[in-house]
Design an enzyme around this catalytic site. Structure first.
Site, PDB file in Angstrom:
ATOM      1  N   ASN A  10       0.861  -1.180   0.000  1.00 37.90           N
ATOM      2  CA  ASN A  10       0.000   0.000   0.000  1.00 37.90           C
ATOM      3  C   ASN A  10       0.899   1.233   0.000  1.00 37.90           C
ATOM      4  O   ASN A  10       1.453   1.603   1.031  1.00 37.90           O
ATOM      5  CB  ASN A  10      -0.891  -0.039   1.261  1.00 37.90           C
ATOM      6  CG  ASN A  10      -1.737   1.214   1.414  1.00 37.90           C
ATOM      7  OD1 ASN A  10      -1.827   2.024   0.482  1.00 37.90           O
ATOM      8  ND2 ASN A  10      -2.350   1.379   2.569  1.00 37.90           N
ATOM      9  N   LYS A  12       0.105   4.273  -0.410  1.00 37.59           N
ATOM     10  CA  LYS A  12      -0.549   5.478   0.114  1.00 37.59           C
ATOM     11  C   LYS A  12      -0.290   6.681  -0.817  1.00 37.59           C
ATOM     12  O   LYS A  12      -0.166   6.480  -2.026  1.00 37.59           O
ATOM     13  CB  LYS A  12      -0.093   5.750   1.551  1.00 37.59           C
ATOM     14  CG  LYS A  12      -0.183   4.478   2.417  1.00 37.59           C
ATOM     15  CD  LYS A  12       0.011   4.710   3.868  1.00 37.59           C
ATOM     16  CE  LYS A  12      -0.082   3.383   4.596  1.00 37.59           C
ATOM     17  NZ  LYS A  12      -0.196   3.510   6.026  1.00 37.59           N
ATOM     18  N   HIS A  96      -9.705   1.139   4.681  1.00 35.53           N
ATOM     19  CA  HIS A  96      -8.440   1.380   5.386  1.00 35.53           C
ATOM     20  C   HIS A  96      -8.694   2.361   6.542  1.00 35.53           C
ATOM     21  O   HIS A  96      -9.507   3.283   6.411  1.00 35.53           O
ATOM     22  CB  HIS A  96      -7.398   1.940   4.422  1.00 35.53           C
ATOM     23  CG  HIS A  96      -6.024   1.938   5.009  1.00 35.53           C
ATOM     24  ND1 HIS A  96      -5.618   2.883   5.909  1.00 35.53           N
ATOM     25  CD2 HIS A  96      -4.989   1.089   4.861  1.00 35.53           C
ATOM     26  CE1 HIS A  96      -4.372   2.618   6.286  1.00 35.53           C
ATOM     27  NE2 HIS A  96      -3.966   1.525   5.653  1.00 35.53           N
ATOM     28  N   GLU A  98      -7.066   4.785   7.574  1.00 34.84           N
ATOM     29  CA  GLU A  98      -6.833   6.199   7.226  1.00 34.84           C
ATOM     30  C   GLU A  98      -8.066   6.779   6.527  1.00 34.84           C
ATOM     31  O   GLU A  98      -8.386   7.959   6.684  1.00 34.84           O
ATOM     32  CB  GLU A  98      -5.565   6.329   6.370  1.00 34.84           C
ATOM     33  CG  GLU A  98      -4.312   6.145   7.231  1.00 34.84           C
ATOM     34  CD  GLU A  98      -3.109   5.588   6.502  1.00 34.84           C
ATOM     35  OE1 GLU A  98      -3.067   5.604   5.267  1.00 34.84           O
ATOM     36  OE2 GLU A  98      -2.190   5.108   7.204  1.00 34.84           O
ATOM     37  N   GLU A 168      -5.764  -4.958  10.584  1.00 38.95           N
ATOM     38  CA  GLU A 168      -4.768  -3.912  10.805  1.00 38.95           C
ATOM     39  C   GLU A 168      -5.107  -3.128  12.074  1.00 38.95           C
ATOM     40  O   GLU A 168      -5.909  -2.173  12.017  1.00 38.95           O
ATOM     41  CB  GLU A 168      -4.761  -2.937   9.631  1.00 38.95           C
ATOM     42  CG  GLU A 168      -4.342  -3.537   8.316  1.00 38.95           C
ATOM     43  CD  GLU A 168      -3.762  -2.468   7.403  1.00 38.95           C
ATOM     44  OE1 GLU A 168      -2.602  -2.597   7.029  1.00 38.95           O
ATOM     45  OE2 GLU A 168      -4.456  -1.495   7.090  1.00 38.95           O
ATOM     46  N   GLY A 174       1.928   2.445  10.764  1.00 37.99           N
ATOM     47  CA  GLY A 174       2.870   3.555  10.625  1.00 37.99           C
ATOM     48  C   GLY A 174       3.546   3.968  11.917  1.00 37.99           C
ATOM     49  O   GLY A 174       4.135   5.049  12.004  1.00 37.99           O
ATOM     50  N   SER A 214       2.953  -1.936  10.458  1.00 36.36           N
ATOM     51  CA  SER A 214       4.406  -1.944  10.697  1.00 36.36           C
ATOM     52  C   SER A 214       5.074  -3.275  10.367  1.00 36.36           C
ATOM     53  O   SER A 214       6.000  -3.706  11.053  1.00 36.36           O
ATOM     54  CB  SER A 214       4.704  -1.535  12.139  1.00 36.36           C
ATOM     55  OG  SER A 214       4.260  -0.211  12.366  1.00 36.36           O
TER      56      SER A 214
HETATM   57  P1  PGA Z   1       2.450   0.457   7.695  1.00 32.58           P
HETATM   58  O1  PGA Z   1       1.037   0.638   6.994  1.00 32.58           O
HETATM   59  O2  PGA Z   1       3.068  -0.805   7.164  1.00 32.58           O
HETATM   60  O3  PGA Z   1       3.230   1.685   7.323  1.00 32.58           O
HETATM   61  O4  PGA Z   1       2.208   0.365   9.161  1.00 32.58           O
HETATM   62  C1  PGA Z   1       0.181  -0.446   6.792  1.00 32.58           C
HETATM   63  C2  PGA Z   1      -1.073   0.036   6.142  1.00 32.58           C
HETATM   64  O5  PGA Z   1      -1.444   1.181   6.333  1.00 32.58           O
HETATM   65  O6  PGA Z   1      -1.744  -0.701   5.407  1.00 32.58           O
END
Ligand code: PGA
Length: 241
Positions: A10, A12, A96, A98, A168, A174, A214
């Site tokens: 992903n 982003k 997601h 976000e 998640e 993140g 992460s």
């Molecule tokens: P990350 O993000 O690996 O940076 O924690 C995962 C995601 O948002 O799908």
């Protein structure tokens, strides 16, 4: 529990079309011959067309990070399922955290998107997961149940075959603080139980449940050793060279 792991990148809101093309050109050389896993790259919408051309013949699929629930119409700034399909996407990430947090996406809205994506022949990567406060209040399993119940409402036995669940935990996205393999495994087992109740034992066993939050080269091996972790949704560590 599929033998092949599903690894979803992903990206982003990162990489211009030029940067994406350069990354994909290098990356596909690495996985062209030897690729024991199934890989999906989800770049920004604007990079999809060029990525599709570059990925031709490579064993790497393309996915989008979002889409609108309507087929078309007056929705300025939005993109439809048929548009991302046409741009080469086999997958779409929906729900997601976000999108839920910054764009106020509700389970009800996500449910509409899931159904439109499935109707258009896309595979859905449905993200679910609890916040830190919810985990601390021991609400994790209830939150997961509620998200699955509502995001998959009226998605039938046929549709669910094209849904991948990405667990998640929001506190792990993140932050560099991934769930322990045991925490992730516990949630994934619970998701299988919910799927068995909502659908049946075959759906529960066959649905791919991937972990995100992460994930990196160091912690992925241990996470992947867990029985119910079928792959990973990777943000930050998926687009660094
Ligand atoms: P990350 O993000 O690996 O940076 O924690 C995962 C995601 O948002 O799908």
């Amino acid at each position: 529990m599929a033998a092949k792991k599903l690894i979803v990148a992903n990206w982003k809101m990162n990489k211009t079309a030029k940067e994406a093309a350069s990354f994909i050109t290098d990356f596909k050389k690495l996985v062209f011959n030897e690729n024991p896993n199934e890989i999906v790259i989800c770049p920004a919408f604007i990079c999809l067309n060029e990525s599709k051309k570059l990925l031709k013949g490579a064993k790497i699929s393309l996915g989008a990070q979002n889409m609108h629930f309507e087929e078309k119409g007056a929705f300025t700034g939005e993109i439809s399922a048929s548009m991302i399909k046409d741009a080469g996407c086999k997958y779409v990430i929906l729900g997601h955290s976000e999108r839920r947090n910054y764009f106020s996406e509700s389970n009800e809205l996500i449910n509409k998107k899931v159904k439109t994506a499935l109707k258009n022949g896309l595979k859905v990567i449905l993200c679910i997961g609890e916040s830190l406060r919810q985990r601390e209040n021991s609400e994790t399993m209830n939150i997961i149940q509620n998200q699955i119940d509502n995001c998959l409402k009226t998605v039938g036995g046929e549709g669910i075959r094209n849904v991948i669940i990405a667990y998640e935990p929001v506190w792990a996205i993140g932050t560099g603080k991934n769930a322990t393999p045991e925490q992730a495994e516990e949630a994934h087992q619970h998701i299988r139980k919910i799927l068995a109740e909502l659908y049946n034992a075959i759906v529960s066993k066959d649905t791919r449940i991937i972990y995100g939050g992460s994930v990196n080269a160091d912690n992925s091996k241990e996470l992947f050793s867990m029985e119910n972790i079928d792959g990973a949704l990777i943000g930050g560590d998926s687009f660094v060279v």
